[in-house]
Design an enzyme around this catalytic site. Sequence first.
Site, PDB file in Angstrom:
ATOM      1  N   GLY A   1      57.252  29.807 -13.203  1.00 23.13           N
ATOM      2  CA  GLY A   1      58.468  29.143 -13.215  1.00 23.13           C
ATOM      3  C   GLY A   1      59.598  29.600 -14.127  1.00 23.13           C
ATOM      4  O   GLY A   1      60.692  29.201 -13.826  1.00 23.13           O
TER       5      GLY A   1
ATOM      6  N   ALA B   1      55.112  27.940 -16.276  1.00 24.98           N
ATOM      7  CA  ALA B   1      54.944  26.594 -16.675  1.00 24.98           C
ATOM      8  C   ALA B   1      53.815  26.525 -17.586  1.00 24.98           C
ATOM      9  O   ALA B   1      53.036  27.576 -17.935  1.00 24.98           O
ATOM     10  CB  ALA B   1      54.529  25.903 -15.321  1.00 24.98           C
TER      11      ALA B   1
ATOM     12  N   GLU C   1      51.044  33.065 -10.458  1.00 23.16           N
ATOM     13  CA  GLU C   1      50.484  31.938  -9.833  1.00 23.16           C
ATOM     14  C   GLU C   1      48.941  32.156  -9.037  1.00 23.16           C
ATOM     15  O   GLU C   1      48.095  31.464  -9.345  1.00 23.16           O
ATOM     16  CB  GLU C   1      51.255  31.111  -9.074  1.00 23.16           C
ATOM     17  CG  GLU C   1      52.417  30.314  -9.987  1.00 23.16           C
ATOM     18  CD  GLU C   1      53.666  31.191 -10.020  1.00 23.16           C
ATOM     19  OE1 GLU C   1      53.621  32.534  -9.300  1.00 23.16           O
ATOM     20  OE2 GLU C   1      54.735  30.746 -10.362  1.00 23.16           O
TER      21      GLU C   1
ATOM     22  N   GLU D   1      61.229  31.552 -11.526  1.00 27.11           N
ATOM     23  CA  GLU D   1      61.882  30.811 -10.511  1.00 27.11           C
ATOM     24  C   GLU D   1      63.138  30.130 -11.307  1.00 27.11           C
ATOM     25  O   GLU D   1      64.270  30.051 -10.556  1.00 27.11           O
ATOM     26  CB  GLU D   1      60.732  29.694 -10.089  1.00 27.11           C
ATOM     27  CG  GLU D   1      59.852  30.378  -9.277  1.00 27.11           C
ATOM     28  CD  GLU D   1      58.548  29.260  -8.930  1.00 27.11           C
ATOM     29  OE1 GLU D   1      58.075  28.915 -10.098  1.00 27.11           O
ATOM     30  OE2 GLU D   1      58.475  28.903  -8.037  1.00 27.11           O
TER      31      GLU D   1
END
Length: 258
Positions: free
Chosen positions: A109, A65, A132, A112
């Site tokens: 992300g 992200a 993260e 993911e």
Amino acid sequence: MEKAVLLEREGRVAILTINRPDKLNALNEDVRNLTLGYLEEIEHDDEVGAVVITGAGDKSFIAGADIGEFEGRQPFDQREAMRFPRVFDVMANFPKPVIAMINGFCLGGGCELSMSCDIRIASDRARLGQPEINLGLIPGGGGTQRLPRLVGMGQAMKMILTGDMIGAEEALRIGLVDEVVPHDELRARTLELAAKIASKSPLTVRVAKEAMRASERLSIDDGIVYERDLFCLCFSTEDKKEGVAAFLGKRKAEWKGR
Ligand code: COA
């Protein structure tokens, strides 16, 4: 200014490229919205039989992200940014197969998003991780749920609790990616695989994916019953008649997608 996500077509394969190479293709609001828009377009395009997602440049698939968006954000702002439908879930349930072409950093992300894809092909230069924890965060794009399902609880714990990156070969060993290829051959190999899948009956491919995705939420007994019913439903299609007739007639099947 160039778009943050690019869509190109090669035969029956649609290729989505996250296009922020100067930010290692970090996922921001623009990228998420454009990707959702393109997926909607691809869903209704009968000329597309499979989707490939990758990152622009030679260094990164998606480095997570966009951390810049987190600064100063309040919980309800973040909740709005994470509103449904989310690209991770849309991709996992997308009616056409989606292949992640992992060409470099595949973090947070990005990792993911790759796990929401149906198949992951990695360059031998790829580095994967869920960092993260180093930001005082946990994965928020499905990582705590999809990673243990893919690689087992212990390996997922190791990755998420340390935040350490692993190389492509280690990712292959634990089942996080499905194939590792030399960097220079990544595009050719991924497109070859995608084209092969896209040459099958799109209807049957869709049903096969649906049946396999159901295994993530159903018990084995319910899943077996669901598979039996989908198998029988295939007996209503022109493509089942064609496939069986082609085999018996010793010729190549011509799929109708019906
Ligand atoms: N969000 C926003 N910007 C990011 C980013 C992210 N997730 N990842 C990389 N970038 C930006 C960097 O800030 C830098 O921008 P700048 O040139 O304007 O300073 C640019 O991309 C290049 O990254 P850089 O860190 O210089 O490259 P590197 O090769 O030294 O390191 C990484 C690569 C992937 C190890 C490092 O960029 C990194 O740790 N990124 C964050 C990964 C992460 O924590 N992801 C999870 C987010 S929840």
